[in-house]
Write a protein that holds these residues in place. Sequence first.
Motif, mmCIF file in Angstrom:
data_model
loop_
_atom_site.group_PDB
_atom_site.id
_atom_site.type_symbol
_atom_site.label_atom_id
_atom_site.label_comp_id
_atom_site.label_asym_id
_atom_site.label_seq_id
_atom_site.Cartn_x
_atom_site.Cartn_y
_atom_site.Cartn_z
ATOM 1 N N GLY A 1 4.337 108.996 110.245
ATOM 2 C CA GLY A 1 4.123 108.207 111.271
ATOM 3 C C GLY A 1 5.284 107.326 111.940
ATOM 4 O O GLY A 1 5.052 106.458 112.514
ATOM 5 N N VAL A 2 6.425 107.889 111.611
ATOM 6 C CA VAL A 2 7.754 107.521 112.245
ATOM 7 C C VAL A 2 8.386 108.479 112.602
ATOM 8 O O VAL A 2 8.631 109.455 111.989
ATOM 9 C CB VAL A 2 8.265 106.641 111.348
ATOM 10 C CG1 VAL A 2 8.922 107.395 110.128
ATOM 11 C CG2 VAL A 2 9.584 106.076 112.008
ATOM 12 N N PRO A 3 9.123 108.750 114.025
ATOM 13 C CA PRO A 3 10.026 109.460 114.344
ATOM 14 C C PRO A 3 11.348 109.659 113.332
ATOM 15 O O PRO A 3 11.699 108.861 113.142
ATOM 16 C CB PRO A 3 10.187 109.101 116.084
ATOM 17 C CG PRO A 3 9.367 108.084 116.546
ATOM 18 C CD PRO A 3 9.056 107.426 114.985
ATOM 19 N N ALA A 4 11.749 110.836 113.271
ATOM 20 C CA ALA A 4 12.764 110.966 112.429
ATOM 21 C C ALA A 4 14.016 110.578 112.909
ATOM 22 O O ALA A 4 14.739 110.012 111.976
ATOM 23 C CB ALA A 4 12.961 112.714 112.233
ATOM 24 N N HIS A 5 14.358 110.484 114.248
ATOM 25 C CA HIS A 5 15.433 109.877 114.515
ATOM 26 C C HIS A 5 15.878 108.436 114.336
ATOM 27 O O HIS A 5 16.584 108.119 114.356
ATOM 28 C CB HIS A 5 15.866 110.132 115.984
ATOM 29 C CG HIS A 5 14.805 109.538 117.023
ATOM 30 N ND1 HIS A 5 14.965 107.985 117.449
ATOM 31 C CD2 HIS A 5 13.548 109.947 117.451
ATOM 32 C CE1 HIS A 5 13.894 107.774 118.162
ATOM 33 N NE2 HIS A 5 13.235 108.828 118.239
ATOM 34 N N GLU A 6 14.645 107.898 113.870
ATOM 35 C CA GLU A 6 14.529 106.252 113.856
ATOM 36 C C GLU A 6 15.295 106.171 112.483
ATOM 37 O O GLU A 6 15.720 105.079 111.759
ATOM 38 C CB GLU A 6 13.402 105.609 113.969
ATOM 39 C CG GLU A 6 12.757 105.646 115.260
ATOM 40 C CD GLU A 6 11.451 104.721 115.533
ATOM 41 O OE1 GLU A 6 11.161 104.043 114.619
ATOM 42 O OE2 GLU A 6 10.832 104.630 116.906
ATOM 43 N N LEU A 7 15.051 107.199 111.434
ATOM 44 C CA LEU A 7 15.665 107.035 110.015
ATOM 45 C C LEU A 7 16.809 107.856 109.812
ATOM 46 O O LEU A 7 17.107 108.156 108.514
ATOM 47 C CB LEU A 7 14.194 107.557 109.058
ATOM 48 C CG LEU A 7 12.992 106.932 109.347
ATOM 49 C CD1 LEU A 7 12.072 107.257 108.221
ATOM 50 C CD2 LEU A 7 13.315 105.429 109.013
ATOM 51 N N ARG A 8 17.334 108.409 110.768
ATOM 52 C CA ARG A 8 18.387 109.495 110.667
ATOM 53 C C ARG A 8 19.551 108.548 109.707
ATOM 54 O O ARG A 8 20.005 107.386 110.076
ATOM 55 C CB ARG A 8 19.148 109.825 112.037
ATOM 56 C CG ARG A 8 20.354 110.575 111.731
ATOM 57 C CD ARG A 8 20.752 111.340 113.366
ATOM 58 N NE ARG A 8 20.910 110.183 114.116
ATOM 59 C CZ ARG A 8 20.328 110.170 115.354
ATOM 60 N NH1 ARG A 8 19.316 110.909 115.794
ATOM 61 N NH2 ARG A 8 20.290 108.986 116.043
ATOM 62 N N ASP A 9 20.082 109.377 108.797
ATOM 63 C CA ASP A 9 21.135 108.670 107.715
ATOM 64 C C ASP A 9 20.773 107.627 107.035
ATOM 65 O O ASP A 9 21.651 106.654 106.903
ATOM 66 C CB ASP A 9 22.625 108.754 108.522
ATOM 67 C CG ASP A 9 23.095 110.073 108.976
ATOM 68 O OD1 ASP A 9 23.012 111.048 108.160
ATOM 69 O OD2 ASP A 9 23.498 110.275 109.962
ATOM 70 N N ARG A 10 19.302 107.347 106.911
ATOM 71 C CA ARG A 10 19.080 105.836 106.188
ATOM 72 C C ARG A 10 18.249 106.225 105.259
ATOM 73 O O ARG A 10 17.515 107.253 105.308
ATOM 74 C CB ARG A 10 18.351 105.056 107.387
ATOM 75 C CG ARG A 10 19.007 104.831 108.468
ATOM 76 C CD ARG A 10 18.336 104.079 109.736
ATOM 77 N NE ARG A 10 17.643 102.855 109.070
ATOM 78 C CZ ARG A 10 16.733 102.114 109.717
ATOM 79 N NH1 ARG A 10 15.900 102.412 110.522
ATOM 80 N NH2 ARG A 10 16.273 100.972 109.093
ATOM 81 N N ARG A 11 18.106 105.314 104.205
ATOM 82 C CA ARG A 11 17.026 105.174 102.986
ATOM 83 C C ARG A 11 16.564 104.061 103.472
ATOM 84 O O ARG A 11 17.038 102.605 103.465
ATOM 85 C CB ARG A 11 17.691 105.341 101.946
ATOM 86 C CG ARG A 11 17.809 106.536 101.054
ATOM 87 C CD ARG A 11 18.806 107.424 101.780
ATOM 88 N NE ARG A 11 18.762 108.782 101.410
ATOM 89 C CZ ARG A 11 19.465 109.868 101.852
ATOM 90 N NH1 ARG A 11 19.835 109.727 103.064
ATOM 91 N NH2 ARG A 11 19.376 110.922 101.233
ATOM 92 N N VAL A 12 15.042 103.999 103.657
ATOM 93 C CA VAL A 12 14.168 102.775 104.039
ATOM 94 C C VAL A 12 13.206 102.394 103.189
ATOM 95 O O VAL A 12 12.386 103.507 102.604
ATOM 96 C CB VAL A 12 13.769 102.969 105.449
ATOM 97 C CG1 VAL A 12 12.948 101.891 105.962
ATOM 98 C CG2 VAL A 12 14.903 103.358 106.509
ATOM 99 N N GLU A 13 12.757 101.145 102.824
ATOM 100 C CA GLU A 13 11.560 100.960 101.868
ATOM 101 C C GLU A 13 10.350 101.418 102.801
ATOM 102 O O GLU A 13 10.287 101.014 104.056
ATOM 103 C CB GLU A 13 11.679 99.192 101.897
ATOM 104 C CG GLU A 13 12.944 98.850 101.180
ATOM 105 C CD GLU A 13 12.809 98.782 99.598
ATOM 106 O OE1 GLU A 13 11.545 99.421 99.096
ATOM 107 O OE2 GLU A 13 13.759 98.858 99.004
ATOM 108 N N LEU A 14 9.588 101.966 102.039
ATOM 109 C CA LEU A 14 8.249 102.425 102.596
ATOM 110 C C LEU A 14 7.402 101.254 103.175
ATOM 111 O O LEU A 14 6.671 101.627 104.276
ATOM 112 C CB LEU A 14 7.354 103.102 101.597
ATOM 113 C CG LEU A 14 6.183 103.694 102.092
ATOM 114 C CD1 LEU A 14 6.317 104.644 103.206
ATOM 115 C CD2 LEU A 14 5.342 104.382 100.956
ATOM 116 N N ALA A 15 7.819 100.023 102.684
ATOM 117 C CA ALA A 15 6.976 98.778 103.305
ATOM 118 C C ALA A 15 7.528 98.470 104.465
ATOM 119 O O ALA A 15 6.514 97.496 105.217
ATOM 120 C CB ALA A 15 6.996 97.615 102.137
#
Length: 234
Positions: free
Chosen positions: A76-90
């Motif tokens: 449920g999130v566009p891929a470019h918002e997470l590019r080169d990142r590791r993000v908490e699922l919360a």
Amino acid sequence: MYEERASRLTGAVVWWRTLEDPVVWPVLPDGCMDLLWSEGRLLVAGPDTRAYVPGGPPARWAGVRFRPGAAPAYLGVPAHELRDRRVELADLWPAGAVRRLRARLEAAPDPAAALEEIALERAAEVDPPEAYLGRLVAALEAGRPVAAVADELGLGARQLHRRCQGAFGYGPKTLARILRMRRALALARAGVPFAETAARAGYADQAHLSRDVRELAGLTPSGYLAIGNASTPA
């Protein structure tokens, strides 16, 4: 130690890993995103544009690597918002839901299998990824020019770029470059000489291959082969 298997979720891979020694192999760009679990944490690995080297103390890891372009539909999130990142699922899903998932994984004898079940349940709740994404990836993996692929899909250049940003985290030319690198490294691992690998993968010459792999993987082709492939989820 790193191991993987095919998932029951179409095109996905289930993997697990223990960082048991001080040498950590790079994770290469692949056009994919992963749902991760490690020692009570749930994270999402966004699409990489360069090699990622895991850090921190030894830890258990499990993951579901979605097929290229599929993760945004499930997460449920566009891929470019997470590019080169590791993000908490919360940070992406409601905190209460993530707490329940963490507790479920902590109680599971096999976190990798439990994570796969979570991915399958999520996939059953949402609309599937758009079908053209698979055709796009297959065409680029085969070395088709981006402009020709756009025409075959009936998309303009800007429209294709925008859709690729949302699905893969970067434009089609970057995706094609990453897929070409992986195609080349697969040939090299199979014993094909570097000059022939460059020609078969679509590089201008061996020097072009070396430059591209160094920029994307942080290693020369020979350096990548020297570290071995058995211990890395590349």
